[in-house]
Design an enzyme around this catalytic site. Structure first.
Site, PDB file in Angstrom:
ATOM      1  N   LYS A 177       0.811  -1.150  -0.011  1.00 16.48           N
ATOM      2  CA  LYS A 177      -0.080   0.013  -0.049  1.00 16.48           C
ATOM      3  C   LYS A 177       0.846   1.458  -0.037  1.00 16.48           C
ATOM      4  O   LYS A 177       2.061   1.402   0.677  1.00 16.48           O
ATOM      5  CB  LYS A 177      -0.972  -0.154   1.406  1.00 16.48           C
ATOM      6  N   GLY A 197     -19.748   7.439  -0.883  1.00 18.25           N
ATOM      7  CA  GLY A 197     -18.905   7.973  -1.900  1.00 18.25           C
ATOM      8  C   GLY A 197     -18.724   6.918  -2.997  1.00 18.25           C
ATOM      9  O   GLY A 197     -19.577   6.293  -3.433  1.00 18.25           O
ATOM     10  N   HIS A 213     -22.195   4.356  -2.921  1.00 22.80           N
ATOM     11  CA  HIS A 213     -23.236   4.797  -3.513  1.00 22.80           C
ATOM     12  C   HIS A 213     -23.694   3.433  -4.549  1.00 22.80           C
ATOM     13  O   HIS A 213     -24.857   3.347  -4.743  1.00 22.80           O
ATOM     14  CB  HIS A 213     -23.064   6.070  -4.506  1.00 22.80           C
TER      15      HIS A 213
END
Length: 365
Positions: A91, A193, A197
């Site tokens: 990451k 977001g 959604h």
């Protein structure tokens, strides 16, 4: 206090001496001309090149950014292992407000740092980065996924992330109530977001009632405007959401740490299944959930749809092939619940055992 590299001493302790460490490589990146400050953390390459997104976030301190990179990269090792991918975990985090400092120059400088790792780390989108950003990064680095279809990529990975979380919810419902349908169930989503959604749409199609909240008022308004019926309602904040009477499922879909000593005691839901990474704020929270009779679907298992998609991009993206793989999150989640029951441990611990076994087997000569 810092060491000679400027890294906080307690971060080095985490790396070399704590259970949360064990990372193979951590790279601190700086390009003063563009203002780039970034951390790339490679937790494991036991199963293959590390794969994970780039988070662009205004961390309060650089130490906080390093800690987030370490935690997120470790989670990616487990996520990729449970998704059956031939990838380890990595990451990256870019420090700063993306709305203030994100530029082409900065993203290209970041791409050069990723390229310098020679394929040990493959990047993608995360909080604060988007498909258009990956297109820019890819101009400097071929180990970039999450690009636009116009640039040879798979596009927005949040579509399959949401689909995978929905499959995790269905599996949780099957395990707890004997029926995978969410019709008539009340589901609370914190964060609507990029992923949230899409999750709303799956739930409404399945007949669920949805309660939403988001720190961005415009995100809530977008959902309410699209679905003016009573099937979708909004509450002021997450604190209100977790206390909603009659809540069946709670879906944390924003930042990590949603399940903690403050939230778990007042949570009304019977199931927690969401898209956010690192939902358990600290070790022991999974037991607190189990003690309250709350079924927890491990975050890195159910939110793996996105990483399944970007991994496929490396081999020639096919959406239907990826969707079929993401659909298997249903079976994987059920298998974790079964292992948890068999071993007498929380589902999070069962998922860890399965992932760790796969990584350990890969390390054998």
């Amino acid at each position: 206090m810092t060491d000679v590299t400027g890294a906080p001493v307690d971060v080095l302790h985490t790396l070399f001496h704590s259970d949360q460490g064990g990372h193979e490589q951590v790279v601190l990146c700086q390009d003063r001309a563009s203002g780039l400050k970034a951390v790339i953390a490679i937790h494991s390459t036991a199963l293959g090149p590390a794969l994970g997104g780039t988070r662009f976030y205004p961390y309060a301190t650089e130490e906080e950014a390093v800690a987030d990179a370490l935690n997120l990269s470790r989670g990616m090792s487990y996520k990729n292992a449970m998704a059956g991918l031939d990838h380890g975990g990595g990451k990256a985090v870019i420090i700063g407000d993306p709305e203030q400092i994100k530029t082409e120059e900065l993203l290209r400088a970041y791409g050069r740092f990723v390229a310098s790792l020679g394929g040990r780390y493959v990047t993608a989108c995360d909080v604060g980065t988007y498909v258009a950003d990956m297109d820019v990064v890819a101009r400097e680095c071929r180990w970039t996924t999450g690009r636009s279809p116009e640039n040879g990529g798979a596009g927005d990975s949040s579509v399959l992330t949401a689909f995978g979380v929905f499959q995790g919810m269905r599996a949780s419902a099957q395990h707890l109530w004997g029926d995978p349908s969410l019709r008539g169930r009340r589901v609370g989503i914190a964060g609507v977001g990029k992923v949230g959604h899409h999750l709303v749409e799956h739930l409404l199609e399945d007949g669920a009632e949805v309660v939403i909240t988001d720190v961005r008022a415009e995100s809530v308004r977008r959902i309410l405007d699209r679905h003016p019926s009573s099937a979708v309602t909004a509450v002021a904040d997450t604190d209100a959401l977790i206390r909603v009477e009659g809540l069946d499922i709670y879906a944390p879909c924003a930042l990590g740490g949603a399940l903690n000593d403050d939230s778990v005691p007042v949570l009304t839901a019977k199931i927690v299944c969401g898209a956010a990474n690192n939902q358990l704020e600290h070790a022991g929270v999974e037991k607190d959930l189990a003690d309250r009779g709350i079924l927890y679907a491990p975050d890195y298992v159910v939110n793996a749809g996105g990483v399944i998609q970007v991994a496929d991009e490396l081999h020639g993206f096919d959406f239907e092939r990826c969707r079929a793989k993401a659909a298997k999150i249903f079976d994987t989640t059920l298998a974790i619940f079964a292992r948890a029951k068999e071993d007498g441990i929380p589902p999070a611990a069962a998922a860890d055992r399965i992932a760790e076994h796969r990584m350990a087997e890969a390390r054998r000569p």
